[in-house]
Design an enzyme around this catalytic site. Structure first.
Site, PDB file in Angstrom:
ATOM      1  N   GLY A 246       0.763  -1.240   0.000  1.00  0.00           N
ATOM      2  CA  GLY A 246       0.000   0.000   0.000  1.00  0.00           C
ATOM      3  C   GLY A 246       0.791   1.285   0.000  1.00  0.00           C
ATOM      4  O   GLY A 246       0.198   2.370  -0.109  1.00  0.00           O
ATOM      5  N   ARG A 325      -6.031   3.721 -15.344  1.00  0.00           N
ATOM      6  CA  ARG A 325      -6.089   4.442 -14.068  1.00  0.00           C
ATOM      7  C   ARG A 325      -6.760   5.817 -14.180  1.00  0.00           C
ATOM      8  O   ARG A 325      -7.593   6.149 -13.348  1.00  0.00           O
ATOM      9  CB  ARG A 325      -4.687   4.560 -13.444  1.00  0.00           C
ATOM     10  CG  ARG A 325      -3.981   3.215 -13.258  1.00  0.00           C
ATOM     11  CD  ARG A 325      -2.728   3.293 -12.399  1.00  0.00           C
ATOM     12  NE  ARG A 325      -3.062   3.643 -11.039  1.00  0.00           N
ATOM     13  CZ  ARG A 325      -2.912   4.835 -10.521  1.00  0.00           C
ATOM     14  NH1 ARG A 325      -2.371   5.805 -11.227  1.00  0.00           N
ATOM     15  NH2 ARG A 325      -3.286   5.068  -9.297  1.00  0.00           N
ATOM     16  N   CYS A 356     -14.030   4.919 -27.985  1.00  0.00           N
ATOM     17  CA  CYS A 356     -15.261   5.684 -28.153  1.00  0.00           C
ATOM     18  C   CYS A 356     -15.964   5.920 -26.828  1.00  0.00           C
ATOM     19  O   CYS A 356     -17.058   5.388 -26.580  1.00  0.00           O
ATOM     20  CB  CYS A 356     -16.170   4.938 -29.123  1.00  0.00           C
ATOM     21  SG  CYS A 356     -15.322   4.706 -30.682  1.00  0.00           S
TER      22      CYS A 356
HETATM   23  N1  LLP Z   1      -1.730  -6.900  -0.839  1.00  0.00           N
HETATM   24  C1  LLP Z   1      -3.040  -6.969  -1.108  1.00  0.00           C
HETATM   25  C2  LLP Z   1      -3.858  -7.954  -0.400  1.00  0.00           C
HETATM   26  C3  LLP Z   1      -3.620  -6.107  -2.061  1.00  0.00           C
HETATM   27  O1  LLP Z   1      -4.921  -6.185  -2.300  1.00  0.00           O
HETATM   28  C4  LLP Z   1      -2.806  -5.176  -2.747  1.00  0.00           C
HETATM   29  C5  LLP Z   1      -3.367  -4.277  -3.754  1.00  0.00           C
HETATM   30  C6  LLP Z   1      -1.431  -5.154  -2.452  1.00  0.00           C
HETATM   31  C7  LLP Z   1      -0.931  -6.019  -1.485  1.00  0.00           C
HETATM   32  C8  LLP Z   1      -0.467  -4.227  -3.134  1.00  0.00           C
HETATM   33  O2  LLP Z   1      -0.755  -2.893  -2.895  1.00  0.00           O
HETATM   34  P1  LLP Z   1       0.256  -1.766  -3.395  1.00  0.00           P
HETATM   35  O3  LLP Z   1       1.528  -1.905  -2.607  1.00  0.00           O
HETATM   36  O4  LLP Z   1       0.475  -1.966  -4.826  1.00  0.00           O
HETATM   37  O5  LLP Z   1      -0.452  -0.500  -3.101  1.00  0.00           O
HETATM   38  N2  LLP Z   1      -5.463  -0.717  -9.432  1.00  0.00           N
HETATM   39  C9  LLP Z   1      -5.262   0.238  -8.368  1.00  0.00           C
HETATM   40  C10 LLP Z   1      -4.581  -0.376  -7.160  1.00  0.00           C
HETATM   41  C11 LLP Z   1      -5.299  -1.591  -6.641  1.00  0.00           C
HETATM   42  C12 LLP Z   1      -4.613  -2.223  -5.468  1.00  0.00           C
HETATM   43  C13 LLP Z   1      -5.261  -3.526  -5.106  1.00  0.00           C
HETATM   44  N3  LLP Z   1      -4.610  -4.246  -4.063  1.00  0.00           N
HETATM   45  C14 LLP Z   1      -4.503   1.439  -8.901  1.00  0.00           C
HETATM   46  O6  LLP Z   1      -4.183   1.459 -10.093  1.00  0.00           O
HETATM   47  O7  LLP Z   1      -4.254   2.404  -8.181  1.00  0.00           O
END
Ligand code: LLP
Length: 432
Positions: A246, A325, A356
């Site tokens: 996150g 995004r 489109c």
């Molecule tokens: N662990 C779990 C259980 C998750 O659901 C996620 C991301 C991560 C780790 C990794 O999170 P990160 O470090 O990448 O923030 N498509 C969205 C982001 C969706 C994140 C979903 N879960 C975007 O483009 O901002």
């Protein structure tokens, strides 16, 4: 460095234009066509090293969240650095194995694991199943019993902490579908303790993505540690704490926390706890490791300037299907002209794609010097770029290349139209 470029491995060379780790992006576009994703291997490596170094000699594991970018070459690069992986599907498990990842270092997250996915994970000796509901725990227990194995599990708890991020990517509030309400976790850990085919190996939580403030991570860790105390009183002994992913990154002008700030915030909470301070810490970073490392290159097809009346549009050959995004979350990602001619005057442009839909934009109101045929680069596109791409409008997904030691390696070919309909069968005609 150009003052507006948010990432150190992007430089503007007076002769060659914008460069990624020393390689001219204009050359990549000319050789591989557009749209194309280009990633810097050094940037990924640096991010991994920054995060692992922040732990000092503390036992820890970085389980890269494959969903951010699952290209096999990127997974292999991270596996070689020692990363574990966080997966959310049987498909991602297969990718990790194909890339040479160690299944014992894999955690399997997600609210809807199918029986066949759980079986596949147990067959290969998965490190940990992060279980997200009582019903899933029952399913895991049944499958493990049928296979005659002991399933290593963590409960993913929902700590009800506000991550203060976009509502679509906030996961740690009680109204979100994710995790087990933290108040119900102790009861389920007792079930695990009594079950001959389940072993409680850890606790897991993940509160959201693109966090720009570390305090919600600390608040979630506090709640996880309160649960750890409860479990200790029940005689349940765990072997790791998984505090999820996150960590946010800078897309334009945001101040994102450093890797060290994230780890310090977590360790400050953990170090006050006599039991937790002895446990290995696992994290599931995705975006932080690969996001800044990538750019999406796209060519300007047409300009539709409206100097007196309304907006001016630069229509480029990448669209919402290639990079979702901006359309999906309203994300603002930096866009640069790669090598503008000296006499091109900058003005405000809506950077839009050919799909489109009015929601098909990559950036709005960007002050850039653009001419038809020029290349633009969307920065910070290494995470959740290609991995969320689709074939909407029967558009093949972009090619991907990896820049490493001054060389460019193709790591995914552009999809052809034939690739897109290869699984379709023409409807038989009445005379057939
Ligand atoms: N662990 C779990 C259980 C998750 O659901 C996620 C991301 C991560 C780790 C990794 O999170 P990160 O470090 O990448 O923030 N498509 C969205 C982001 C969706 C994140 C979903 N879960 C975007 O483009 O901002």
């Amino acid at each position: 460095m150009h003052p507006e470029l948010p990432y150190p491995f992007l430089q503007r060379d007076p002769a060659r234009g914008l460069c990624l780790s020393g390689v001219a992006l204009a050359e990549i576009a000319a050789e591989y066509g557009t749209p194309v994703y280009a990633y810097s291997a050094a940037a990924i490596r640096d991010a991994y090293v920054a995060l692992t170094t922040a732990f000092g000699d503390r036992p820890h594991r970085l389980c890269y969240a494959v969903k951010a970018n699952g290209n096999l070459s990127i997974l292999a690069l991270l596996a070689r650095l020692g990363a574990g992986f966080d997966i959310v599907s049987g498909g991602e498990l297969a990718r990790v194995l194909a890339a040479g990842g160690d299944p014992a270092k894999v955690v399997f997250s997600g609210v809807g694991k199918r029986a066949d996915e759980i079986r596949a994970a147990l067959e290969v000796g998965i490190g940990c199943l992060n279980v997200e509901s009582a019903a899933e725990l029952d399913r895991v227990a049944q499958i493990a019993a049928a296979m005659g194995v002991i399933a290593p599990v963590s409960l993913r708890v929902n700590p009800d902490v506000d991550a203060k991020t976009h509502p679509y990517i906030s996961t740690g509030l009680k109204d979100n579908k994710f995790g087990i309400p933290i108040g119900q976790a102790a009861g389920l850990y007792r079930q695990i303790q009594r079950h001959p085919h389940l072993a409680a190996v850890g606790i897991d939580c993940h509160i959201g993505s693109q966090l720009l403030d570390v305090s919600p991570f600390a608040a979630a860790a506090e709640r996880v540690l309160a649960l750890l105390d409860e479990l200790t009183l029940l005689g349940i002994e765990l072997h790791h704490l998984d505090l999820g992913g996150g960590l946010g990154i800078r897309y334009t002008t945001e101040q994102a926390p450093t890797a060290a700030a994230w780890v310090d915030a977590l360790l400050t909470v953990i170090d006050r706890h006599p039991l937790a301070r002895r446990l290995p810490i696992w994290l599931e970073p995705g975006r932080f490791l690969v996001g800044p490392a990538g750019v999406l290159l796209s060519r300007v097809e047409y300009l539709k300037p409206h100097p007196d009346d309304g907006k001016s549009f630069a229509i480029v050959d990448a669209a919402m299907n290639d990079l979702m995004r901006p359309a999906l979350y309203g994300s603002v990602m930096a866009i640069e002209a790669v090598q503008p001619a000296a006499d091109t005057v900058a003005q405000d442009w809506e950077i839009v794609g050919p799909v489109c839909e009015t929601g098909d934009f990559l950036g709005k109101g960007r002050h850039l010097p653009l001419a038809a045929g020029d290349i633009v680069a969307v920065l910070g596109a290494g995470a959740y770029g290609f991995s969320m791409a689709s074939n909407y409008n029967t558009r093949g997904r972009p090619a991907e290349v990896l820049v490493e030691n001054g060389a460019v390696r193709p790591i995914r070919a552009r999809e052809s139209v034939e690739d897109l309909f290869q699984h379709e069968r023409p409807f038989p005609s009445p005379n057939a």
